[in-house]
Write a protein that holds these residues in place. Structure first.
Motif, PDB file in Angstrom:
ATOM      1  N   PRO A  83      16.188 -72.196  45.581  1.00  0.00           N
ATOM      2  CA  PRO A  83      16.126 -71.380  44.365  1.00  0.00           C
ATOM      3  C   PRO A  83      14.701 -70.935  44.034  1.00  0.00           C
ATOM      4  N   MET A  84      14.611 -69.796  43.366  1.00  0.00           N
ATOM      5  CA  MET A  84      13.332 -69.320  42.848  1.00  0.00           C
ATOM      6  C   MET A  84      12.926 -70.240  41.697  1.00  0.00           C
ATOM      7  N   VAL A  85      11.699 -70.723  41.737  1.00  0.00           N
ATOM      8  CA  VAL A  85      11.196 -71.605  40.679  1.00  0.00           C
ATOM      9  C   VAL A  85      10.235 -70.798  39.810  1.00  0.00           C
ATOM     10  N   ASN A 178      13.169 -80.860  37.056  1.00  0.00           N
ATOM     11  CA  ASN A 178      13.935 -81.426  38.172  1.00  0.00           C
ATOM     12  C   ASN A 178      13.070 -81.497  39.428  1.00  0.00           C
ATOM     13  N   THR A 180      13.149 -79.964  42.271  1.00  0.00           N
ATOM     14  CA  THR A 180      12.716 -78.696  42.862  1.00  0.00           C
ATOM     15  C   THR A 180      11.473 -78.168  42.138  1.00  0.00           C
ATOM     16  N   GLU A 181      11.491 -78.263  40.817  1.00  0.00           N
ATOM     17  CA  GLU A 181      10.339 -77.792  40.040  1.00  0.00           C
ATOM     18  C   GLU A 181       9.111 -78.652  40.333  1.00  0.00           C
ATOM     19  N   SER A 239      19.309 -85.130  37.518  1.00  0.00           N
ATOM     20  CA  SER A 239      19.432 -85.004  38.974  1.00  0.00           C
ATOM     21  C   SER A 239      18.256 -85.630  39.724  1.00  0.00           C
TER      22      SER A 239
HETATM   23  C1  LIG Z   1      16.184 -77.179  39.332  1.00  0.00           C
HETATM   24  O1  LIG Z   1      15.390 -76.117  38.880  1.00  0.00           O
HETATM   25  C2  LIG Z   1      15.542 -74.941  39.634  1.00  0.00           C
HETATM   26  C3  LIG Z   1      14.456 -73.979  39.231  1.00  0.00           C
HETATM   27  O2  LIG Z   1      14.325 -73.891  37.849  1.00  0.00           O
HETATM   28  C4  LIG Z   1      16.956 -74.414  39.447  1.00  0.00           C
HETATM   29  O3  LIG Z   1      17.141 -73.197  40.138  1.00  0.00           O
HETATM   30  C5  LIG Z   1      17.893 -75.464  39.990  1.00  0.00           C
HETATM   31  O4  LIG Z   1      19.229 -75.059  39.755  1.00  0.00           O
HETATM   32  C6  LIG Z   1      17.664 -76.823  39.334  1.00  0.00           C
HETATM   33  N1  LIG Z   1      18.388 -77.830  40.071  1.00  0.00           N
HETATM   34  C7  LIG Z   1      19.212 -78.665  39.486  1.00  0.00           C
HETATM   35  C8  LIG Z   1      19.839 -79.658  40.361  1.00  0.00           C
HETATM   36  O5  LIG Z   1      19.427 -78.625  38.293  1.00  0.00           O
END
Ligand SMILES: *[C@@H]1O[C@H](CO)[C@@H](O)[C@H](O)[C@H]1NC(C)=O
Ligand code: HEM
Ligand SMILES: *[C@@H]1O[C@H](CO)[C@@H](O)[C@H](O)[C@H]1NC(C)=O
Ligand SMILES: *[C@@H]1O[C@H](CO)[C@@H](O)[C@H](O)[C@H]1NC(C)=O
Ligand SMILES: *[C@@H]1O[C@H](CO)[C@@H](O)[C@H](O)[C@H]1NC(C)=O
Ligand SMILES: *[C@@H]1O[C@H](CO)[C@@H](O)[C@H](O)[C@H]1NC(C)=O
Ligand SMILES: *[C@@H]1O[C@H](CO)[C@@H](O)[C@H](O)[C@H]1NC(C)=O
Ligand SMILES: *[C@@H]1O[C@H](CO)[C@@H](O)[C@H](O)[C@H]1NC(C)=O
Ligand SMILES: *[C@@H]1O[C@H](CO)[C@@H](O)[C@H](O)[C@H]1NC(C)=O
Length: 306
Positions: A83-85, A178, A180-181, A239
Motif C-alpha cells: 500500500p501507498m503510505v 501500523n 507498514t507505516e 495489527s
Molecule cells: C497500515 O497502514 C497503511 C498505510 O496507511 C494502510 O494502507 C494499511 O491498510 C494498514 N494496514 C493495516 C493492517 O491496517
C-alpha cells in the motif's frame, strides 16, 4: 551512549557494526564525512541525516547522494510494493493524533517554514525557534544522536542530550501506527543514512535496532536517557506484532496498546459535499496542498542529482 546503555541488545547490535568497540556509528561517520569529530560536526551529520529522512535528498555540502531518498513526509511504499503510505497527515494537523496532556489533538508540526529551512540544514527558520517544528526536529537530532552514540552530546555541549519526552508509547499513543507505516519510516531513515555513505551493513543493523526497540506492541518498559521507565512501543495498531515476552498491562506512562484500535479522527469537520465521506475529502485536499509545497523540494533535489 546513555540510550544505548539502556537498550543493551540493540546497543550491542549497533556498536558491533561500527567495526571497533570504541567507535560508535555517529563518531565513525562524522569523521568520514566531515573529518573533525566534534560536537558541531556530529550535530551537522545528524541534521543532514534527519532532514533527508524527512523530506528526501536536497543539495548539501556533504557530497552528492549515493541513492535517492523519497522522504517520510512524502508518500511512498515499503520496498516498492504494497500500500501507498502517507505519514504527512500525522505531522501537518490533518489528524487529531497528537497527545496533548492525554488528549488527542490536531497539531501542525510544520509551522516553522516546512521543508524550506530543512533544505538549508536547519530545523526551522531562524526566526521561528519557538515553533512546534523547531522543537520536534531538534528533538529528533538529539534522539537519533543518542541512539547512534554521538560522543560529544551533553547538557553543556552545542549538541544537547535528548530533551524531549521519554515514553515513546505516550508520544505516539493516539497515532494508531501500523507495521507498514513504521516500516516506511525506518526504511527512509536507512535510505537517508546510506545516501551519505553509511554502509548497507550498518544501515541494516540500525534499522533492525529501530525495529526491535519500537516496532512492536506491548513492549516491556525501558528507560531512555534516564527518563521514564515506560513502554517504548510506537507500533500500536491492533495489527502490530506483540512483543515477546509481552507486557500489555502497564500503568504510568506506558500505553503499549495505544488506543486499542481507535483510528485518529480527522481535524476537518467539513459537512460540505454530497458524498458519504465529506470529512475525509476535506482532509485529502489539505494533504495535497502541503504535498505541493514539499514537491518543490523534490524538484530542487532532481536538479541537484543531475
Ligand atoms: C497500515 O497502514 C497503511 C498505510 O496507511 C494502510 O494502507 C494499511 O491498510 C494498514 N494496514 C493495516 C493492517 O491496517
Ligand atoms: C522508529 C520509529 C520512530 C522513532 C524512533 C520516533 C521518535 C520520535 C521522537 C523522539 C519524537 C519526539 C518526541 C518529543 O519531542 O517529545 C517523535 C515525535 C513524533 N513522531 Fe515519531 N518516531 C518514530 C516513528 C514515527 C512514525 C512512523 C510516525 C508517523 C507519522 C511518527 C510521528 C511523530 C509525530 C507526529 C511526532 C510529534 C509528536 C509530539 O511531539 O507530540 N513517528 N517521534
Ligand atoms: C569542530 O570542528 C570544526 C572544523 O571541522 C570547527 O570549525 C568547529 O569550530 C569545531 N567545533 C567545536 C565545538 O570545537
Ligand atoms: C535519482 O533519481 C534521478 C531521477 O529519477 C536519477 O536521474 C538519478 O540517477 C538517481 N540517482 C541515484 C543516485 O540513484
Ligand atoms: C524489504 O526487502 C528486504 C530485502 O529483500 C527484506 O530484507 C526486508 O525484510 C523487506 N522489508 C519489508 C518490510 O518487507
Ligand atoms: C522568517 O524568516 C523567513 C525566511 O527568512 C521569512 O520568509 C519570513 O517572512 C520570516 N517570518 C517572520 C515572521 O519574520
Ligand atoms: C560536553 O561536551 C563538550 C563538547 O563536546 C565538551 O567539550 C565537554 O567537555 C563536555 N562536558 C562534559 C561534562 O562532559
Ligand atoms: C522498569 O520497570 C520494570 C517493570 O516494572 C522493571 O522490571 C525494571 O527493572 C524497571 N527498569 C528500570 C531501569 O527501572
Ligand atoms: C492489550 O492487548 C492485549 C493483546 O492483544 C490484550 O490481551 C489486552 O487485554 C490489552 N490490554 C489492555 C489494557 O487493553
Amino acid at each position: 551512549m546513555k540510550f544505548l546503555a539502556t537498550f543493551t541488545a540493540a546497543a550491542a547490535a549497533i556498536a558491533s557494526v561500527a567495526g571497533q568497540a570504541a567507535e560508535t556509528p555517529c563518531d565513525k561517520y562524522t569523521t568520514a564525512l566531515l573529518k573533525t569529530n566534534n560536537a558541531t560536526n556530529q550535530l551537522t551529520v545528524l541534521t543532514l541525516v534527519v532532514n533527508t529522512a524527512l523530506i528526501g535528498n536536497y543539495p548539501n555540502p556533504a557530497g552528492a547522494p549515493k541513492n535517492n531518498v523519497t522522504g517520510i513526509l512524502n508518500p511512498g511504499q515499503v520496498n516498492g510494493t504494497g500500500p501507498m503510505v502517507n505519514l504527512l497527515p500525522y505531522f501537518d494537523g490533518t489528524l487529531k493524533s497528537t497527545n496533548v496532556n492525554g488528549n488527542a489533538q490536531s497539531v501542525n508540526f510544520l509551522d516553522g517554514g516546512g521543508a524550506a529551512p530543512l533544505m538549508s540544514n536547519m530545523a526551522a527558520y531562524a526566526n521561528m525557534t519557538s515553533s512546534k517544528q523547531y522543537m520536534l526536529i531538534t528533538h529528533l537530532y538529539e534522539f537519533f544522536g543518542v541512539l547512534l552514540g554521538c560522543s560529544a552530546q551533553n547538557s553543556s555541549s552545542p549538541f544537547k542530550n535528548y530533551e524531549g519526552r521519554t515514553s515513546m508509547s505516550e508520544v505516539h499513543r493516539f497515532m494508531n501506527l501500523n507495521e507498514t507505516e513504521m516500516n516506511y519510516f525506518i526504511q527512509e531513515v536507512g535510505a537517508s543514512a546510506t545516501s551519505f555513505g553509511v554502509t548497507t551493513e550498518d544501515a541494516t543493523a540500525i534499522g533492525g535496532a529501530l525495529n526491535s526497540m519500537f516496532n512492536k506492541r506491548c513492549l516491556a518498559p525501558a528507560s531512555i536517557g534516564g527518563g521514564a521507565n515506560a513502554s517504548q512501543s510506537i507500533c500500536l495498531a491492533t495489527s502490530c506484532p506483540v512483543a515477546d515476552p509481552s507486557s500489555c498491562a502497564q500503568t504510568g506512562q506506558s500505553y503499549g496498546n495505544g488506543t486499542n484500535g481507535v483510528e485518529p479522527a480527522s481535524a476537518s469537520t467539513s459537512t460540505t459535499g454530497s458524498g458519504s465521506s465529506s470529512g475525509k475529502d476535506g482532509a485529502s485536499s489539505m494533504v495535497v496542498n502541503v504535498l505541493g509545497a514539499l514537491s518543490l523540494g523534490a524538484a530542487g533535489l532532481v536538479a541537484f542529482s543531475m
